[in-house]
Design a protein around this motif. Structure first.
Motif, mmCIF file in Angstrom:
data_model
loop_
_atom_site.group_PDB
_atom_site.id
_atom_site.type_symbol
_atom_site.label_atom_id
_atom_site.label_comp_id
_atom_site.label_asym_id
_atom_site.label_seq_id
_atom_site.Cartn_x
_atom_site.Cartn_y
_atom_site.Cartn_z
ATOM 1 N N GLY A 189 61.244 66.116 21.620
ATOM 2 C CA GLY A 189 61.503 66.728 20.318
ATOM 3 C C GLY A 189 60.962 65.861 19.196
ATOM 4 O O GLY A 189 60.123 64.975 19.414
ATOM 5 N N VAL A 233 71.945 58.863 18.722
ATOM 6 C CA VAL A 233 71.803 59.374 17.354
ATOM 7 C C VAL A 233 72.481 60.736 17.229
ATOM 8 O O VAL A 233 72.496 61.317 16.138
ATOM 9 C CB VAL A 233 70.325 59.488 16.920
ATOM 10 N N SER A 287 64.651 76.056 15.701
ATOM 11 C CA SER A 287 65.025 74.636 15.740
ATOM 12 C C SER A 287 66.369 74.432 16.429
ATOM 13 O O SER A 287 66.541 73.560 17.274
ATOM 14 C CB SER A 287 65.074 74.082 14.310
HETATM 15 N N1 LIG Z 1 71.886 60.198 13.610
HETATM 16 C C1 LIG Z 1 70.837 60.458 12.855
HETATM 17 O O1 LIG Z 1 70.566 59.771 11.875
HETATM 18 C C2 LIG Z 1 69.942 61.605 13.229
HETATM 19 C C3 LIG Z 1 68.720 61.801 12.568
HETATM 20 C C4 LIG Z 1 67.881 62.824 13.011
HETATM 21 C C5 LIG Z 1 68.297 63.646 14.053
HETATM 22 N N2 LIG Z 1 69.512 63.457 14.605
HETATM 23 C C6 LIG Z 1 69.974 64.325 15.721
HETATM 24 O O2 LIG Z 1 69.221 64.001 16.872
HETATM 25 C C7 LIG Z 1 69.155 65.144 17.716
HETATM 26 C C8 LIG Z 1 67.716 65.372 18.130
HETATM 27 O O3 LIG Z 1 66.955 65.709 16.989
HETATM 28 P P1 LIG Z 1 65.455 66.236 17.174
HETATM 29 O O4 LIG Z 1 64.996 66.641 15.827
HETATM 30 O O5 LIG Z 1 64.650 65.279 17.940
HETATM 31 O O6 LIG Z 1 65.735 67.537 18.077
HETATM 32 P P2 LIG Z 1 64.720 68.485 18.832
HETATM 33 O O7 LIG Z 1 63.395 68.361 18.155
HETATM 34 O O8 LIG Z 1 65.368 69.800 18.931
HETATM 35 O O9 LIG Z 1 64.571 67.821 20.299
HETATM 36 C C9 LIG Z 1 65.500 67.987 21.282
HETATM 37 C C10 LIG Z 1 65.028 67.265 22.550
HETATM 38 O O10 LIG Z 1 66.106 67.253 23.464
HETATM 39 C C11 LIG Z 1 65.605 67.626 24.744
HETATM 40 N N3 LIG Z 1 66.709 68.179 25.508
HETATM 41 C C12 LIG Z 1 67.272 69.406 25.411
HETATM 42 N N4 LIG Z 1 68.291 69.480 26.283
HETATM 43 C C13 LIG Z 1 68.359 68.266 26.926
HETATM 44 C C14 LIG Z 1 69.189 67.723 27.935
HETATM 45 N N5 LIG Z 1 70.194 68.418 28.475
HETATM 46 N N6 LIG Z 1 68.968 66.447 28.339
HETATM 47 C C15 LIG Z 1 67.978 65.713 27.791
HETATM 48 N N7 LIG Z 1 67.133 66.184 26.849
HETATM 49 C C16 LIG Z 1 67.341 67.444 26.426
HETATM 50 C C17 LIG Z 1 64.492 68.583 24.467
HETATM 51 O O11 LIG Z 1 63.623 68.643 25.587
HETATM 52 P P3 LIG Z 1 63.242 70.044 26.316
HETATM 53 O O12 LIG Z 1 62.739 70.948 25.218
HETATM 54 O O13 LIG Z 1 62.186 69.644 27.283
HETATM 55 O O14 LIG Z 1 64.491 70.600 26.944
HETATM 56 C C18 LIG Z 1 63.851 67.875 23.273
HETATM 57 O O15 LIG Z 1 63.050 66.810 23.732
HETATM 58 C C19 LIG Z 1 69.798 66.302 16.929
HETATM 59 O O16 LIG Z 1 71.132 66.459 17.350
HETATM 60 C C20 LIG Z 1 69.745 65.804 15.499
HETATM 61 O O17 LIG Z 1 70.729 66.381 14.665
HETATM 62 C C21 LIG Z 1 70.332 62.451 14.234
#
Ligand SMILES: NC(=O)c1ccc[n+]([C@@H]2O[C@H](COP(=O)([O-])OP(=O)(O)OC[C@H]3O[C@@H](n4cnc5c(N)ncnc54)[C@H](OP(=O)(O)O)[C@@H]3O)[C@@H](O)[C@H]2O)c1
Length: 298
Positions: free
Chosen positions: A146, A229, A285
């Motif tokens: 992601g 995160v 998203s």
């Molecule tokens: N704490 C902070 O400061 C902060 C900042 C930014 C984002 N975040 C959070 O971080 C998270 C990820 O953000 P993002 O923008 O990278 O999301 P994203 O673009 O939707 O990416 C999600 C990723 O998770 C993978 N995934 C889905 N189901 C999974 C599972 N069961 N096991 C392992 N991987 C899995 C997907 O792979 P596949 O498509 O191959 O399934 C994809 O690589 C969100 O919850 C967001 O709110 C937190």
């Protein structure tokens, strides 16, 4: 100016395009005429009321690329007309946005690519800073394909790390292109990773928040080298969580710009939408399977 905003929490349909007053930069800030705005998972969490906003109506979006057109008091090193990318606390899904952090957009990056970078790269850099492991070690990134994961993989590879990237099988070829060793999620994760990197894992970044903190801790052997995160139960496991309150890592923006210029950082944008289709972008998203990023073009 035209902006997308919502005045009640709800599904993507609460996002509407409206005419709203233009923002102007206070001290230490700049304003840009926005060319593109990145879509992040957190944007939907605010819209849905999973995370609450300070006041309604609210313009979503933290990430933009654009042309500087106003400069606040005390800002140096930037001129009207400069092309930049960075972060806004006041809403990026709009024709103008005020930025609190920015870097020069490299000529190698399109507007759309530049808007896909800021929060994802900052979060990845912050997660690495929290686990604080040296260059060259082996790390696991759970949720590697992601927005945040793609940045984490490439920042790790740029530091000479061996990066094991956890994602669904449809994204394994993509992860190999980014320089990661791909592995699937689901039962047996610990065994699959150990088979791939028998010498062990120094740290793990949980980006997906998919409930595998015990497995990641088993892999590193030390909860202090695991950070999430997205799963704020991490401290209950002895692991770390980061939401950014401890300080942001916007200093990664010029680092990414430089890597991109040298062909060592790829920005993957799955789909580009016009501003008026922000609701459609957020609906995709929040399904949680975007490869790279979604971006709105203004
Ligand atoms: N704490 C902070 O400061 C902060 C900042 C930014 C984002 N975040 C959070 O971080 C998270 C990820 O953000 P993002 O923008 O990278 O999301 P994203 O673009 O939707 O990416 C999600 C990723 O998770 C993978 N995934 C889905 N189901 C999974 C599972 N069961 N096991 C392992 N991987 C899995 C997907 O792979 P596949 O498509 O191959 O399934 C994809 O690589 C969100 O919850 C967001 O709110 C937190």
């Amino acid at each position: 100016m035209r902006a997308v905003r919502f005045d009640e929490y709800g599904g993507p349909e609460v996002l509407v395009v409206e005419d709203v007053p233009e923002p102007h930069p206070g001290p230490g800030r700049i304003r840009v005429a926005v060319r593109a705005a990145g879509v992040n998972r957190v944007d939907s969490k605010y819209r849905a009321g999973i995370m609450t906003v300070k006041s309604l109506p609210y313009i979503p979006g933290t990430d933009v690329s654009g042309v500087v057109d106003e400069i606040g008091d005390g800002v140096t090193g930037v001129t009207v007309g400069d092309e930049v990318f960075g972060a806004t606390p006041k809403g990026g899904y709009a024709e103008f946005a005020v930025l609190t952090a920015w870097a020069a957009k490299p000529a190698s990056m399109s507007w759309v690519e530049a808007a896909a970078v800021p929060l994802a790269a900052e979060t990845a850099a912050r997660a690495f800073a929290v686990v604080d492991v040296p260059d060259g070690v082996t790390v696991v990134v759970n949720g590697a394909s992601g927005g945040v994961g793609s940045a984490a993989v490439q920042l790790g590879v740029a530091r000479g790390m061996t990066v094991v990237g956890v994602a669904g099988p449809a994204n394994h070829a993509y992860l190999r292109e980014l320089g990661a060793l791909p592995v699937g999620y689901g039962d047996g994760l610990v065994g699959r990773v150990r088979e791939l990197v028998p010498a062990g894992v120094a740290a793990a970044l949980d980006i997906a928040g998919s409930g595998v903190l015990p497995e990641l801790i088993a892999l590193t052997g030390d909860p202090a080298t695991v950070v999430s995160v997205a799963d704020f139960s991490a401290p209950e496991h002895g692991a770390k969580a980061t939401g950014g309150a401890e300080g942001r890592r916007w200093d990664v923006l010029p680092v990414v710009a430089d890597l991109h210029r040298r062909g060592r950082f790829r920005v993957s944008v799955q789909q580009v939408f016009p501003l008026a289709e922000a609701a459609a972008a957020q609906a995709i998203s929040e399904l949680g399977h975007v490869r790279g990023k979604l971006v709105l073009e203004i």
